[in-house]
Design an enzyme around this catalytic site. Sequence first.
Site, PDB file in Angstrom:
ATOM      1  N   GLN A 215      -6.533  -1.004   3.438  1.00 18.15           N
ATOM      2  CA  GLN A 215      -5.733  -0.592   4.591  1.00 18.15           C
ATOM      3  C   GLN A 215      -6.392   0.578   5.311  1.00 18.15           C
ATOM      4  O   GLN A 215      -6.826   1.546   4.681  1.00 18.15           O
ATOM      5  CB  GLN A 215      -4.316  -0.196   4.174  1.00 18.15           C
ATOM      6  CG  GLN A 215      -3.434   0.065   5.396  1.00 18.15           C
ATOM      7  CD  GLN A 215      -2.017   0.475   5.055  1.00 18.15           C
ATOM      8  OE1 GLN A 215      -1.794   1.598   4.639  1.00 18.15           O
ATOM      9  NE2 GLN A 215      -1.063  -0.433   5.239  1.00 18.15           N
TER      10      GLN A 215
ATOM     11  N   CYS B 134       3.713   3.164   8.244  1.00 22.57           N
ATOM     12  CA  CYS B 134       3.986   4.409   7.523  1.00 22.57           C
ATOM     13  C   CYS B 134       4.876   5.316   8.359  1.00 22.57           C
ATOM     14  O   CYS B 134       4.543   5.636   9.503  1.00 22.57           O
ATOM     15  CB  CYS B 134       2.681   5.122   7.185  1.00 22.57           C
ATOM     16  SG  CYS B 134       2.942   6.683   6.302  1.00 22.57           S
TER      17      CYS B 134
ATOM     18  N   GLY C  75      10.802  -4.182   1.666  1.00 24.53           N
ATOM     19  CA  GLY C  75      11.905  -3.236   1.783  1.00 24.53           C
ATOM     20  C   GLY C  75      13.031  -3.518   0.811  1.00 24.53           C
ATOM     21  O   GLY C  75      13.703  -4.549   0.912  1.00 24.53           O
TER      22      GLY C  75
ATOM     23  N   PRO D  76       0.839  -1.204   0.000  1.00 21.06           N
ATOM     24  CA  PRO D  76       0.000   0.000   0.000  1.00 21.06           C
ATOM     25  C   PRO D  76       0.869   1.247   0.000  1.00 21.06           C
ATOM     26  O   PRO D  76       1.794   1.374   0.798  1.00 21.06           O
ATOM     27  CB  PRO D  76      -0.791  -0.124   1.308  1.00 21.06           C
ATOM     28  CG  PRO D  76       0.064  -0.976   2.193  1.00 21.06           C
ATOM     29  CD  PRO D  76       0.788  -1.924   1.282  1.00 21.06           C
TER      30      PRO D  76
END
Length: 332
Positions: free
Chosen positions: A70, A100, A201, A16
Amino acid sequence: MQIGPYSIAPKVILAPMAGVTDKPFRLLCKRLGAGLAVSEMTISDPRFWGTRKSLHRMDHAGEPDPISVQIAGTEPQQLAEAARYNVDHGAQLIDINMGCPAKKVCNAWAGSALMRDEELVARILTAVVQAVNVPVTLKIRTGWDCDHRNGPTIARIAQDCGIAALAVHGRTRDQHYTGSAEYATIAQIKAALQIPVVANGDIDSPQKAAQVLRETGADAVMIGRAAQGRPWIFGEVAHFLATGEVLPPPSLAFVRDTLLGHLEALHAFYGQPQGVRIARKHLGWYAKDHPQSADFRAVVNRAETPDAQLALTRDYFDALIAGVPPALSDAA
């Protein structure tokens, strides 16, 4: 990978990303090989559910199953109500944002800032899991900073609260997107849990995806920034994981046609002038590794109508395919 009743295959997921993973982009990434596409973050405060932006973010009509939405916020009952609202409007998975790192999110104690309060994390997760009859997933970072790498603790709390799957970005909140992701913490989390774990990541190639899966033992990988302007990365990763074969780069004609289709979908979804404006960042991402990309962006970003944006894009890629310099100065 199994999340509740849903089999997620291939095991490569679109992360997301606010302002990026809208419905047109999710549909495109799913078509090009993503096993799951998670929506943009939607705020839990009901005062904002009726805004134009929120209504667009909550539009999932025609998307393939499972539809993952989300939510973000700080107040357990408000998040629970947001989860119920989204399930009533078609969500089949609810994902909670605790990953986030953006200041405007963390300053409101949402996103990865929540990782500083493990008791609040438990209350939020329990409230949301109990509020809905669909699987609830969670996205976190490895910790708040290098001195507070409490991702493993949060992960155990998540499993105990009934979270169905966990995605972990291999940086702390304090790192934002600087430095490099580390995967040892993700491996530690995976080894301690029975629920599926997704590694996230710096996964920007099929080979890197395979490496991260080996290093972490994770059940799937999640790709975010590397898919910007390169939505075919999901098919490339899926093919490599299944066969060990690296697909050749997509042809310029394929890139052109994919981009033109993406632009048309954005124009149709958002209307005018918003669709043209939102498309500009995608144009920059698609073009960035091609000749005269800066000149192309300078020209196409001045286009004010869908027809002009499409024509300039088509002409630019047609010139590249023909092996001639794009006539960008003339177009300007």
